[in-house]
Design an enzyme around this catalytic site. Structure first.
Site, PDB file in Angstrom:
ATOM      1  N   HIS A 182      18.723 -36.557  -4.798  1.00  0.00           N
ATOM      2  CA  HIS A 182      17.934 -36.952  -3.625  1.00  0.00           C
ATOM      3  C   HIS A 182      16.454 -36.638  -3.821  1.00  0.00           C
ATOM      4  CE1 HIS A 182      21.564 -37.913  -1.399  1.00  0.00           C
ATOM      5  NE2 HIS A 182      22.093 -36.871  -2.020  1.00  0.00           N
TER       6      HIS A 182
ATOM      7  N   LYS B 110       6.840  -4.063  -3.878  1.00  0.00           N
ATOM      8  CA  LYS B 110       8.248  -3.681  -3.711  1.00  0.00           C
ATOM      9  C   LYS B 110       8.669  -3.725  -2.251  1.00  0.00           C
ATOM     10  CE  LYS B 110      12.119  -2.205  -5.373  1.00  0.00           C
ATOM     11  NZ  LYS B 110      12.892  -3.241  -6.075  1.00  0.00           N
TER      12      LYS B 110
ATOM     13  N   ASN C  63      -1.923   1.696   5.880  1.00  0.00           N
ATOM     14  CA  ASN C  63      -1.015   0.608   5.487  1.00  0.00           C
ATOM     15  C   ASN C  63      -0.813  -0.293   6.693  1.00  0.00           C
ATOM     16  OD1 ASN C  63      -0.711   2.050   3.163  1.00  0.00           O
ATOM     17  ND2 ASN C  63       1.461   2.532   3.452  1.00  0.00           N
ATOM     18  N   GLY C  64      -0.818  -1.602   6.483  1.00  0.00           N
ATOM     19  CA  GLY C  64      -0.578  -2.520   7.594  1.00  0.00           C
ATOM     20  C   GLY C  64      -1.809  -3.351   7.901  1.00  0.00           C
TER      21      GLY C  64
ATOM     22  N   TRP D 157      -3.010  -2.618  -1.507  1.00  0.00           N
ATOM     23  CA  TRP D 157      -2.552  -3.976  -1.817  1.00  0.00           C
ATOM     24  C   TRP D 157      -3.318  -4.866  -0.856  1.00  0.00           C
ATOM     25  CZ3 TRP D 157       0.750  -7.814   0.470  1.00  0.00           C
ATOM     26  CH2 TRP D 157       1.298  -8.725  -0.443  1.00  0.00           C
TER      27      TRP D 157
ATOM     28  N   LYS E 290      13.654 -15.273  -9.789  1.00  0.00           N
ATOM     29  CA  LYS E 290      13.396 -14.259 -10.814  1.00  0.00           C
ATOM     30  C   LYS E 290      12.486 -14.827 -11.901  1.00  0.00           C
ATOM     31  CE  LYS E 290      15.308 -10.536  -9.500  1.00  0.00           C
ATOM     32  NZ  LYS E 290      14.762 -10.897  -8.195  1.00  0.00           N
TER      33      LYS E 290
ATOM     34  N   GLU F 270      18.313 -17.566  -6.778  1.00  0.00           N
ATOM     35  CA  GLU F 270      17.860 -16.263  -7.257  1.00  0.00           C
ATOM     36  C   GLU F 270      17.392 -16.354  -8.712  1.00  0.00           C
ATOM     37  OE1 GLU F 270      17.062 -13.638  -5.887  1.00  0.00           O
ATOM     38  OE2 GLU F 270      17.110 -12.100  -7.452  1.00  0.00           O
TER      39      GLU F 270
ATOM     40  N   CYS G  53       0.830  -1.207   0.000  1.00  0.00           N
ATOM     41  CA  CYS G  53       0.000   0.000   0.000  1.00  0.00           C
ATOM     42  C   CYS G  53       0.868   1.261   0.000  1.00  0.00           C
ATOM     43  CB  CYS G  53      -0.866   0.042   1.244  1.00  0.00           C
ATOM     44  SG  CYS G  53      -1.878  -1.400   1.484  1.00  0.00           S
TER      45      CYS G  53
ATOM     46  N   GLU H  35       8.895 -15.077 -10.520  1.00  0.00           N
ATOM     47  CA  GLU H  35       8.165 -13.837 -10.274  1.00  0.00           C
ATOM     48  C   GLU H  35       7.927 -13.021 -11.538  1.00  0.00           C
ATOM     49  OE1 GLU H  35      10.135 -11.465  -7.316  1.00  0.00           O
ATOM     50  OE2 GLU H  35      12.076 -11.631  -8.273  1.00  0.00           O
TER      51      GLU H  35
ATOM     52  N   ARG I 135       5.223   0.310  -6.044  1.00  0.00           N
ATOM     53  CA  ARG I 135       5.228  -0.529  -4.842  1.00  0.00           C
ATOM     54  C   ARG I 135       4.344  -1.761  -5.021  1.00  0.00           C
ATOM     55  NH1 ARG I 135       6.460   2.803  -0.020  1.00  0.00           N
ATOM     56  NH2 ARG I 135       5.011   1.618   1.232  1.00  0.00           N
TER      57      ARG I 135
HETATM   58  C1  F6R Z   1      12.413 -10.317  -5.404  1.00  0.00           C
HETATM   59  C2  F6R Z   1      12.297  -9.337  -4.354  1.00  0.00           C
HETATM   60  C3  F6R Z   1      11.856  -9.797  -3.011  1.00  0.00           C
HETATM   61  C4  F6R Z   1      12.572  -8.987  -1.906  1.00  0.00           C
HETATM   62  C5  F6R Z   1      12.007  -9.339  -0.524  1.00  0.00           C
HETATM   63  C6  F6R Z   1      12.743  -8.609   0.583  1.00  0.00           C
HETATM   64  O1  F6R Z   1      12.824  -9.752  -6.618  1.00  0.00           O
HETATM   65  O2  F6R Z   1      12.522  -8.189  -4.571  1.00  0.00           O
HETATM   66  O3  F6R Z   1      12.049 -11.162  -2.824  1.00  0.00           O
HETATM   67  O4  F6R Z   1      13.935  -9.259  -1.972  1.00  0.00           O
HETATM   68  O5  F6R Z   1      10.654  -9.016  -0.477  1.00  0.00           O
HETATM   69  O6  F6R Z   1      12.673  -7.234   0.399  1.00  0.00           O
HETATM   70  P1  F6R Z   1      13.678  -6.238   1.076  1.00  0.00           P
HETATM   71  O7  F6R Z   1      15.007  -6.423   0.477  1.00  0.00           O
HETATM   72  O8  F6R Z   1      13.105  -4.882   0.817  1.00  0.00           O
HETATM   73  O9  F6R Z   1      13.686  -6.568   2.548  1.00  0.00           O
END
Ligand code: F6R
Length: 618
Positions: free
Chosen positions: A514, A613, A104-105, A78, A495, A491, A2, A498, A27
């Protein structure tokens, strides 16, 4: 996650709020709304399922009395409680529309509060937890209290982490915001003849660079002419605005089709910035003046925990391996959402390193709170200035990546790896485990990083071709790596999931036989990270196992490797590089493969579905 933007001034407020919401879109959100004071004793609320629709709806509004309103609040939602519907979008109002709230929250005790308020005759028109806040405030305002006092009471009644902003028709021109815990911040923007509140400094920057960040338990009450600060007991606080330096223009996409493409391309510059004023290449020394520990204190550390979520957790996995290798201190990476609830034996000899680009990830902050309670030493690696993680840590190492607009982390991860590298060297030097000769070698290796990354980025066409020819039509992918390449494989899979919405698993290659090996077929290609290094032969063994079962293999190998082309279906080349630099440069094709596959499938890599984000709820 949010987003909140609120303005009190003398300019027409709706264009300011709409452009603020556009800045907050990155965000991640699913609906949006605006509430303005238009002089008829109510907040005029407009809500929509997107900012474009909202902008259109408010532009045609005939405001009460014909004059454009100049005070208002706005929100990108959100969804947490209740579906993605217009009635659930914020602002939420009291029954007569006199109090309006954006939030937010999560209000953890909202069911009990809702029952209490319903029993008292308050009617609810949404499924959200937020609506209880509007009614709690309205009840106090109706009994004659000021908006600030009513917000304070509501803030004391709700449980869990929240940030919210409210207006009341009884006090036109006043907006009150409060921060409770770690559900995203509230930033106050101080202008000349206007003031703002926002969840994110980016929404404030177009108007002013003078800001105050609220801490947990603090409130701000703004009008066009001033801002007052207090805590939840009503005590007045003195807060001086700080001038922030952020180049808003840098957020523009420029020549790139997506922010993600731009941010991948910015990585050579970003890592240089992450080293600036810290690495003395001439003398082979790393200096981290942000860290408050003496050499004696560093020598007493007997355990290092690196904590984070998602991509940041993958950085932690790399950091743990390097710190342990360089300092000899046992180091482990922990998922913060697990760490926060685990019975641990952290103590003053433990160093907790939290990695979080946003500085506001709820789970990471909760794990930091646990570390604080246990008396552990705490360092945070953070991109966003002034955020909660920076307030909790003993010292903050800023990543210096520059604003990352794409929801998926790219350059912030690269910078966190770079800073973890420096931290490992720093701890090794100050603990006395790293000889001067080895320190000089590690620092000189680091100096090659920007150039090596640039080399990799220039080689983007092959990833684009693979995305089109081999990956776009697949439903499953396996990523394998060993040692410090295991987090890179994780990672790469994250990627791909997502951004391209393709099911992908990242595994330590040794684990394959395994279980995951049962999945190998011509329908599930394997991305095998096999550059030259100590574990190269082991990776060759794993690749043979995949090939023997009819699996397709895309390998990452070092230029000059004559085995890989004959053994695998495709090779992505990486330049020869030092041991701890290899994982960083191998990250680039992981980003590029996911980016191009996402684009090839017609998705928007900047705004992956269901993602945010900054994840400020559990
Ligand atoms: C993936 C991504 C998320 C963040 C995670 C932690 O591309 O961006 O997996 O890495 O939500 O976020 P931060 O780094 O802001 O604590």
């Amino acid at each position: 996650m949010c987003g909140i933007i609120a303005y009190a001034g003398s300019e027409p407020v709706t264009p300011i709020l709409v452009s603020g919401l556009r800045t907050l879109e990155y965000r991640g959100y699913d609906s949006a709304g605006i509430g303005v004071q238009n002089g008829d004793g109510k907040s005029a609320v407009t809500r929509a399922l997107g900012v474009d629709d909202l902008a259109e709806a408010v532009s045609g509004q005939d405001w009460n009395g014909g004059a454009e309103p100049t005070v208002g609040i706005a929100h990108t939602r959100w969804a947490t409680h209740g579906g993605v519907t217009i009635p659930n979008a914020h602002p939420h109002t009291s029954a007569e529309g006199r109090v309006a709230v954006v939030h937010n929250g999560i209000v953890e005790n909202y069911i009990a509060l809702r029952t209490e308020l319903s029993d008292a005759g308050y009617l609810f028109s949404s499924e959200t937890d937020t609506e209880v806040i509007a009614h709690l405030i309205a009840r106090r305002v109706e009994s004659g209290e000021s908006l600030a006092a009513a917000v304070r009471c509501a803030a004391r009644r709700i449980q869990g982490a929240s940030s919210f902003v409210a207006t009341s028709a009884a006090e036109p021109g006043v907006i009150v915001g409060v921060r409770l815990g770690n559900a995203g911040g509230i930033v106050v923007g101080i202008g000349d003849g206007f003031n703002l509140l926002a969840s994110d400094v980016l929404a404030i920057l177009p108007h002013t660079d003078l800001v105050v960040y609220l801490r947990s338990g603090e409130m701000a009450s703004i009008t066009a002419s001033g801002a007052e600060y207090s805590d939840l007991s009503g005590m007045v606080l003195e807060r001086s605005p700080a001038r922030i330096s952020r180049n808003f223009e840098a957020a523009a996409r420029g020549e790139y089709p997506h922010f993600m493409a731009k941010e991948i391309a910015e990585q050579p510059e970003a890592v240089s910035s992450a080293m600036r004023r810290r690495v003395d290449f001439e003398n082979g020394v790393v200096d981290l003046p942000e860290l408050p520990y003496t050499d004696d204190e560093i020598r007493l550390i007997d355990r290092v925990i690196l904590s984070g979520m998602g991509t940041s957790l993958h950085s932690c996995m790399y950091g743990a391996q390097m710190i342990e290798a360089v300092t000899g201190i046992p180091a482990q990476a922990e998922n913060a959402s697990e760490l926060r609830y685990r019975s641990t034996s952290l103590n003053e000899r433990t160093l907790v390193i939290s990695v979080t680009q946003s500085g506001e990830t709820a789970d990471t902050l909760a794990a930091m709170d646990l570390a604080t309670q246990s008396g552990a030493k705490q360092i945070a690696l953070v991109e966003a200035e002034g955020t909660q993680a920076t307030l909790v840590a003993d010292g903050t190492l800023y990543l210096g990546a520059g604003q990352e607009i794409g929801v998926a982390s790219t350059k912030t991860m690269m910078c966190s790896l770079t800073v973890l590298y420096q931290l490992a060297v720093y701890l090794g030097i100050h603990r006395g485990t790293l000889s001067a000769k080895r320190a000089i070698k590690l620092v000189s290796d680091l100096s090659r990083l920007p150039g090596l990354i640039a080399e990799m980025i220039d080689d983007d066409d092959h990833c684009e071709q693979l995305a089109h020819d081999r990956l776009g039509d697949k439903r499953h992918l396996l990523y394998l790596g060993r040692g410090a390449l295991h987090p890179v494989a994780m990672e790469g899979a994250l990627k791909m999931k997502e951004l391209a919405y393709i099911h992908a698993e990242g595994y330590p290659a040794g684990e394959m036989k395994h279980g995951p090996i049962a999945l190998i077929s011509d329908d599930m290609p394997t991305v095998a990270l096999a550059p030259q290094g100590a574990l190269y032969d082991k990776m060759v063994g794993n690749i043979n196992e995949v090939k023997a079962r009819g699996g397709e293999v895309i390998a990452l190998a070092t230029y000059g490797d004559t085995t890989m082309p004959g053994l695998t279906d495709e090779v992505l080349w990486v330049p020869e590089a030092p041991e701890w630099i290899v994982p960083m440069i191998t990250l680039i094709p992981m980003q590029q493969l996911a980016y191009h596959t996402s684009v090839a499938l017609g998705h928007n890599p900047d705004k992956p579905r269901n993602l945010a984000k900054s994840v400020t709820v559990e």
